[in-house]
Design an enzyme around this catalytic site. Structure first.
Site, mmCIF file in Angstrom:
data_model
loop_
_atom_site.group_PDB
_atom_site.id
_atom_site.type_symbol
_atom_site.label_atom_id
_atom_site.label_comp_id
_atom_site.label_asym_id
_atom_site.label_seq_id
_atom_site.Cartn_x
_atom_site.Cartn_y
_atom_site.Cartn_z
ATOM 1 N N ASP A 16 31.731 34.397 37.561
ATOM 2 C CA ASP A 16 32.505 35.562 37.160
ATOM 3 C C ASP A 16 33.563 35.200 36.127
ATOM 4 O OD1 ASP A 16 31.198 37.416 38.660
ATOM 5 O OD2 ASP A 16 32.700 37.586 40.228
ATOM 6 N N LYS A 38 33.128 40.289 34.622
ATOM 7 C CA LYS A 38 33.529 41.655 34.310
ATOM 8 C C LYS A 38 35.041 41.668 34.103
ATOM 9 C CE LYS A 38 29.998 43.430 37.508
ATOM 10 N NZ LYS A 38 29.104 44.142 36.605
ATOM 11 N N MET A 147 43.342 45.058 40.603
ATOM 12 C CA MET A 147 42.720 45.731 39.455
ATOM 13 C C MET A 147 43.493 46.990 39.076
ATOM 14 S SD MET A 147 38.786 45.186 40.795
ATOM 15 C CE MET A 147 39.234 45.712 42.462
#
Length: 228
Positions: A16, A38, A147
């Site tokens: 990741d 991502k 996030m």
């Protein structure tokens, strides 16, 4: 240490957006490193393609490590990947990591729990602001929002709307544990203005509650009888 051992043994590492690349330094020189990270606001590989990559490499007999940032149990696509491997009849095991929800406050210099200020905490994703029942968190002592960078203003607005005091302390920790780490100590009513000139906040962790205040560490911050 188990994660390090498995990285050293892997034929393929599907990894990741890690922040630090140090973990990849344990890989064998001949290992294949496949980036599938991502990051909010950037185009990235879709989850079905990641699932297919895992199945493909495992089916071909390779030892595969799926390396995630933080802990794979917290807001990752773990369930999709495990389902794909299981459907293909492949063996897998899970290795715990350390969630940024737990580590970022420590890197910022304060504990996530406190016997009076933060006897409990809740971890929530900041991705789906409109789909989250922020009112369910109205009476909780501490929120750790992962996030949250792109939606910070909307999130704090929702919290004030459901009853959080505007002067509730907020800590924003960007790039926790990395050389470029930066920490903003603010409040719900001021944090959007205080970070307005910071540029992109991602990756960041936002801690909301009295434990995030500047003077939050007093005697007895621990949960054990000895205060450690």
């Amino acid at each position: 240490m188990k994660a390090v051992r498995l990285i050293k043994e892997a034929d393929v590492i599907i990894y990741d957006e890690l922040g630090s690349q140090e973990a990849l330094g344990f890989a064998r020189p001949d290992a294949s490193l496949v980036y599938v990270g991502k990051r909010g606001g950037r185009e990235s590989i879709k989850q079905p393609a990641i699932d297919a990559l895992l199945v493909q490499h495992c089916t071909e007999g390779r030892r595969v490590v799926r390396l995630k940032g933080g802990c794979p149990s917290v807001f990752s696509r773990l369930s999709s990947e495990v389902a794909a491997l299981s459907a293909a009849g492949l063996e897998w095991e899970l290795v715990p990591g350390i969630s940024s929800a737990l580590s970022a406050p420590l890197f910022a210099g304060f504990p996530l729990t406190h016997k009076s200020l933060s006897p409990s905490f809740t971890v929530v994703s900041g991705h789906d602001v409109d789909g989250t029942d922020w009112g369910a968190f109205a009476q909780l002592p501490t929120l750790a929002v992962l996030m949250a960078g792109r939606n910070l203003g909307r999130i704090v607005g929702k919290l004030v709307e459901v009853g959080w005091a505007p002067d509730t302390p907020v800590a924003v920790v960007r790039s926790a544990g990395l050389p470029e780490q930066r920490v903003w100590r603010s409040s719900l009513q001021a944090v959007e203005a205080d970070t307005a000139n910071a540029g992109p906040l991602s990756p960041c962790i936002v801690i909301i509650g009295r434990v995030a205040g500047d003077a939050n560490v007093d005697e007895g911050t621990g949960d054990g009888a000895d205060g450690s």
